[in-house]
Design an enzyme around this catalytic site. Structure first.
Site, PDB file in Angstrom:
ATOM      1  N   PHE A   1       1.186   5.140   0.514  1.00 14.26           N
ATOM      2  CA  PHE A   1       0.431   5.991   1.238  1.00 14.26           C
ATOM      3  C   PHE A   1       1.129   7.791   1.994  1.00 14.26           C
ATOM      4  O   PHE A   1       2.746   7.876   0.809  1.00 14.26           O
ATOM      5  CB  PHE A   1       0.821   6.000   3.316  1.00 14.26           C
ATOM      6  CG  PHE A   1       0.322   4.377   3.453  1.00 14.26           C
ATOM      7  CD1 PHE A   1      -1.113   4.610   3.921  1.00 14.26           C
ATOM      8  CD2 PHE A   1       0.820   3.214   3.429  1.00 14.26           C
ATOM      9  CE1 PHE A   1      -1.759   3.071   4.526  1.00 14.26           C
ATOM     10  CE2 PHE A   1       0.054   2.181   3.746  1.00 14.26           C
ATOM     11  CZ  PHE A   1      -1.449   2.293   4.702  1.00 14.26           C
TER      12      PHE A   1
ATOM     13  N   THR B   1       0.700  -1.667   0.205  1.00 17.38           N
ATOM     14  CA  THR B   1       0.031   0.330   0.171  1.00 17.38           C
ATOM     15  C   THR B   1       1.241   1.221   0.281  1.00 17.38           C
ATOM     16  O   THR B   1       1.995   0.903   0.539  1.00 17.38           O
ATOM     17  CB  THR B   1      -1.028  -0.149   1.301  1.00 17.38           C
ATOM     18  OG1 THR B   1      -1.561  -0.997   0.796  1.00 17.38           O
ATOM     19  CG2 THR B   1      -1.516   1.372   1.084  1.00 17.38           C
TER      20      THR B   1
END
Length: 296
Positions: free
Chosen positions: A180, A178
């Site tokens: 960010f 992921t």
């Protein structure tokens, strides 16, 4: 970008033990984390000086973009000052003594459930329950002492909420990362002595070749685009077009979010955006910031 985040308060969405908290700690190892119930609450925490930074997810290698945060970037006036990539290792958690064969459903954030869809099915867990965050699912299962529902969350969440880990690394693909973004009230000063990325958003007039023309301003200057995301314009979602029909047609009006492999300190990037501004109906720089080149 502060090397350690010492003294900084960093907002994230979710409960303690959420992956977003881990990302905040990776970005600012010595920071004080501030849990927020919703993504928008994290934006507001920085705007209202409750927090100094926010660390929020933008995209996942399996689940795709987190569209809510793209929309919030436009609604709020915060600046992207960095990015951090986090390898996500999902675990299947349950209360003490519960076995996998006892589980009828799995609870987690929708993205986490999507990332483990095939594995959960193979384990015989057919039902899914979506909640606001992974650690929140673990907390709820522990508080309500649920016996037939497991949580998809981190090993840290299991430790924090006293749950057993029934299975580890249950994501469908081992490369589950992921990305960010790190948000602040003020932008940082862009540089050219290290890899930088610049994020922009723009809109265009309706017509053939307009998007091609926009992308050409970067291609002609050999500026690489690492991501492009289109979103309907929230404030004016439809535009009227007279296509010589009996009734005017209504088309979606789009915003284009683009990441460039370039620093705004580079004259080449400045000239590209200057060129784009000549015909774009809207253009905003969301941030120019160092690229995360560390291991996820």
């Amino acid at each position: 970008m502060e090397p350690s985040g010492d003294g900084l308060k960093v907002a994230y969405q979710g409960c303690p033990g959420a992956y977003s908290e881990a990302a905040a700690k990776k970005a600012y190892p010595s920071c004080q984390t501030v849990p927020c119930e919703y993504f928008e609450t994290a934006f507001q925490a920085v705007e209202n000086w409750v927090a100094d930074r926010a660390v929020l997810p933008l995209e996942n290698s399996l689940g795709g973009s987190i569209h809510r945060n793209y929309d919030l970037l436009l609604r709020h006036r915060l600046h992207i000052v960095g990015e951090v990539r986090l390898a996500v290792h999902h675990c299947l958690l349950a209360n003490r003594g519960v076995k996998i064969e006892n589980l009828r459903s799995a609870m987690s954030h929708p993205q986490a459930l999507a990332q483990c869809e095939q594995t959960l099915t193979k384990l015989g867990i057919e039902h899914r329950e979506a909640v606001d965050d992974t650690a929140g699912a673990a907390k709820l299962i522990a508080e309500q002492n649920l016996q037939h529902t497991g949580a998809v969350a981190s090993s840290l969440a299991a430790q924090l909420y006293g749950l057993d880990i029934l299975a580890e690394n249950i994501q469908d693909d081992t490369d589950n990362v992921t990305r960010f973004m790190m948000l602040a009230r003020e932008p940082i000063i862009p540089r050219t002595n290290k890899p930088f990325k610049t994020s922009i958003v723009f809109s265009l007039e309706e017509g053939p070749g307009q998007l091609f023309k926009a992308l050409a301003v970067f291609a002609l200057r050999k500026i690489n685009l690492t991501k492009m995301e289109s979103r309907p314009h929230k404030e004016k979602p439809l535009r009227i077009a007279d296509d010589n029909c009996s009734a005017p047609l209504k088309h979606f009006d789009y915003l284009f979010y683009v990441d460039l492999e370039a620093s705004m300190a580079d004259p080449n990037a400045q000239h590209a955006l200057g060129n784009l501004k000549e015909f774009a109906t809207f253009l905003r720089v969301l941030g120019s910031y160092p690229t995360d080149v560390s291991e996820a």
